[in-house]
Design a protein around this motif. Structure first.
Motif, PDB file in Angstrom:
ATOM      1  N   SER A  19       0.834  -1.201   0.000  1.00 50.60           N
ATOM      2  CA  SER A  19       0.000   0.000   0.000  1.00 50.60           C
ATOM      3  C   SER A  19       0.870   1.252   0.000  1.00 50.60           C
ATOM      4  O   SER A  19       0.561   2.233  -0.680  1.00 50.60           O
ATOM      5  CB  SER A  19      -0.934  -0.010   1.212  1.00 50.60           C
ATOM      6  N   GLU A  52      -6.631   1.558   1.707  1.00 50.37           N
ATOM      7  CA  GLU A  52      -5.393   0.923   1.262  1.00 50.37           C
ATOM      8  C   GLU A  52      -5.540   0.507  -0.194  1.00 50.37           C
ATOM      9  O   GLU A  52      -6.640   0.425  -0.739  1.00 50.37           O
ATOM     10  CB  GLU A  52      -5.089  -0.326   2.099  1.00 50.37           C
ATOM     11  N   SER A  67      -3.952  -2.776  -2.043  1.00 54.41           N
ATOM     12  CA  SER A  67      -3.174  -3.985  -1.797  1.00 54.41           C
ATOM     13  C   SER A  67      -3.869  -5.156  -2.485  1.00 54.41           C
ATOM     14  O   SER A  67      -4.959  -4.983  -3.063  1.00 54.41           O
ATOM     15  CB  SER A  67      -3.060  -4.243  -0.295  1.00 54.41           C
TER      16      SER A  67
END
Length: 253
Positions: free
Chosen positions: A54, A196, A198
């Motif tokens: 991230s 985030e 990811s």
């Protein structure tokens, strides 16, 4: 050391009060963001990898002028972020047919879409995060038309950046989801990328070695990465030492 005040805890992250006004500390847990995709007790090292990944993506977005809540990484599991008001929507960008869109519309999985498609899902776990239209969003006051226009523009810029980065390491960005936050700078409000970026929020397919036929002469079709967290971190050059595990990517409905 003084005990930190917890602001929020989700499946995969914990937010604590930050050291300065208007900041938070985001802690990445090892638990899976999608129930049922990880063994009980979580995946050892997953939070470390997601923190690094991230950081990589958010820093890259900041560098090209796409605003995010990310300030800096603090340690292996924590990063300092800007406090913002989360818009109660998940913004999903689809580049290829996969997951829920294949069953809803009968499109074969893996089909390239004519253009990136942006969808909105209302953030409510009890309701299963249902797909909603712009009319629902405006009628219920979750966002206004200008917000929606800005979210689409933001999501497509993120998609351009992410698709290019992934393609450069032999990965196809099938689809991904974003959370968007509101921040105020004086009387001016703007939208930024929050939460985030990811493998928990992306569907990634491996494209490496597709040109070479196997022993029976068939060219391999692209498919999900077998170890998405570790392999993505390795290819991007952000893999910390001594962190390995195997799991499947989170799927977006």
């Amino acid at each position: 050391m003084a005990r930190r005040k917890k602001v929020y805890e989700g499946t995969a992250k914990i937010l604590y009060e930050g050291p300065e006004p208007g900041t938070l500390i985001q802690y990445f847990k090892d638990d899976s963001a999608t129930p049922g995709t990880a063994p009980q007790g979580g995946l050892e090292g997953k939070g470390v990898l997601n923190n690094r990944l991230s950081e990589f993506f958010m820093s890259g977005l900041n560098a090209i002028g796409v605003p995010t809540h990310f300030i800096r990484r603090i340690n292996m599991r924590e990063q300092l972020v800007r406090m913002c008001e989360i818009v109660p929507l998940e913004v999903v960008v689809r580049n290829f047919a996969a997951g829920g869109i294949t069953t809803r519309l009968g499109i074969p999985e893996g089909t390239p879409l004519p253009r990136p498609i942006v969808e909105y899902y209302y953030k409510d776990d009890k309701l299963g995060n249902p797909l909603v239209s712009e009319e629902h969003i405006i009628a219920f006051g979750w966002a206004n038309q200008q917000d929606l226009d800005d979210m689409v523009a933001l999501a497509l810029r993120v998609n351009d950046f992410m698709s290019g980065v992934m393609l450069g390491v032999g990965i196809r960005l099938m689809d991904f989801r974003l959370e968007v936050g509101r921040i105020w700078e004086g009387d001016f409000m703007r939208l930024i990328v929050a939460d985030e970026i990811s493998p928990d929020s992306c569907r990634l397919w491996d494209t490496r070695g597709l040109e070479a036929p196997d022993r029976e002469g068939f060219v391999r079709e692209p498919g999900p990465l077998a170890d998405v967290y570790t392999e993505l971190a390795r290819r991007l050059g952000v893999l910390p030492s001594n962190v390995t595990h195997t799991t499947k990517p989170t799927l977006i409905n």
